[in-house]
Write an enzyme that holds these catalytic residues in place. Structure first.
Site, PDB file in Angstrom:
ATOM      1  CD  GLU A  60      -1.645  -2.428   1.402  1.00 18.22           C
ATOM      2  OE1 GLU A  60      -2.194  -3.358   0.748  1.00 18.22           O
ATOM      3  OE2 GLU A  60      -0.752  -2.641   2.257  1.00 18.22           O
ATOM      4  CB  VAL A  82       8.983  -7.380   3.071  1.00 16.72           C
ATOM      5  CG1 VAL A  82       8.319  -8.677   2.625  1.00 16.72           C
ATOM      6  CG2 VAL A  82       8.156  -6.168   2.651  1.00 16.72           C
ATOM      7  CG  HIS A  89       2.620 -12.712   0.573  1.00 15.98           C
ATOM      8  ND1 HIS A  89       1.696 -12.180  -0.293  1.00 15.98           N
ATOM      9  CD2 HIS A  89       2.710 -11.840   1.608  1.00 15.98           C
ATOM     10  CE1 HIS A  89       1.246 -11.040   0.197  1.00 15.98           C
ATOM     11  NE2 HIS A  89       1.850 -10.806   1.344  1.00 15.98           N
ATOM     12  CG  ASN A 113      12.311   1.415  -1.743  1.00 13.42           C
ATOM     13  OD1 ASN A 113      11.887   1.119  -0.635  1.00 13.42           O
ATOM     14  ND2 ASN A 113      12.238   0.596  -2.771  1.00 13.42           N
ATOM     15  NE  ARG A 127      20.174  -5.364   5.750  1.00 12.18           N
ATOM     16  CZ  ARG A 127      20.935  -6.283   6.330  1.00 12.18           C
ATOM     17  NH1 ARG A 127      20.773  -6.560   7.613  1.00 12.18           N
ATOM     18  NH2 ARG A 127      21.874  -6.920   5.653  1.00 12.18           N
TER      19      ARG A 127
END
Length: 158
Positions: A60, A82, A89, A113, A127
């Site tokens: 989204e 993620v 997926h 990004n 990170r």
């Protein structure tokens, strides 16, 4: 690896205010919070005004940026995480969110990004840590550099 080095550009300077929208998917809330903290610190250091909105997931984030482009923002910071699971997926979310952000960028949106795509939670934590790799801050810096580039070439056309 020996001899490996990473170069970080200095933050650009602006002579007019910069408005940046941070769009974050807080699925892994503590990771997302660290990413936002790093992004905000970098934007603050450049004197940019930041607003934060949350969306349900990484897929989204690009849609929200696409919707918000009409909101008068100079740049956008895409944040989320993620982590690979047991199904494909992961690949879909990583590839489609990244591709959509790239397409928005090619349409002229100044996007940094900072959606982490990792194998483990521990990799994400390293990170995201503002005192560590600070990928949120890096994404904010990328957005600022694109804003500066956009303004430079807009002046050249004028």
């Amino acid at each position: 690896m020996a001899g490996q080095s990473h170069h970080t550009l200095d933050l650009p300077a602006f002579d007019a205010p910069v408005r940046v929208l941070i769009v974050v998917a807080p699925y892994y809330k503590d990771i997302a919070d660290d990413l936002v903290t790093g992004a905000r610190a970098t934007l603050d250091a450049a004197g940019a005004e930041a607003e934060v909105i949350e969306v349900p997931g990484a897929l989204e984030v690009p849609a929200a940026i696409g919707i918000a482009r009409a909101g008068g923002f100079d740049g956008f910071v895409a944040l989320g995480c993620v982590i690979r699971g047991e199904t494909t997926h992961y690949d879909t979310v990583c590839n489609d969110s990244s591709r959509a952000l790239t397409l928005l960028g090619l349409e002229g949106a100044c996007i940094g990004n900072g959606i982490l795509t990792v194998e483990t939670y521990d990799q994400a934590a390293v990170r995201a840590d503002p005192a560590g790799q600070n990928k949120g801050g890096g994404a904010a810096a990328a957005a600022l550099h694109l804003v500066a580039l956009t303004r430079r070439f807009a002046k050249a056309r004028a």
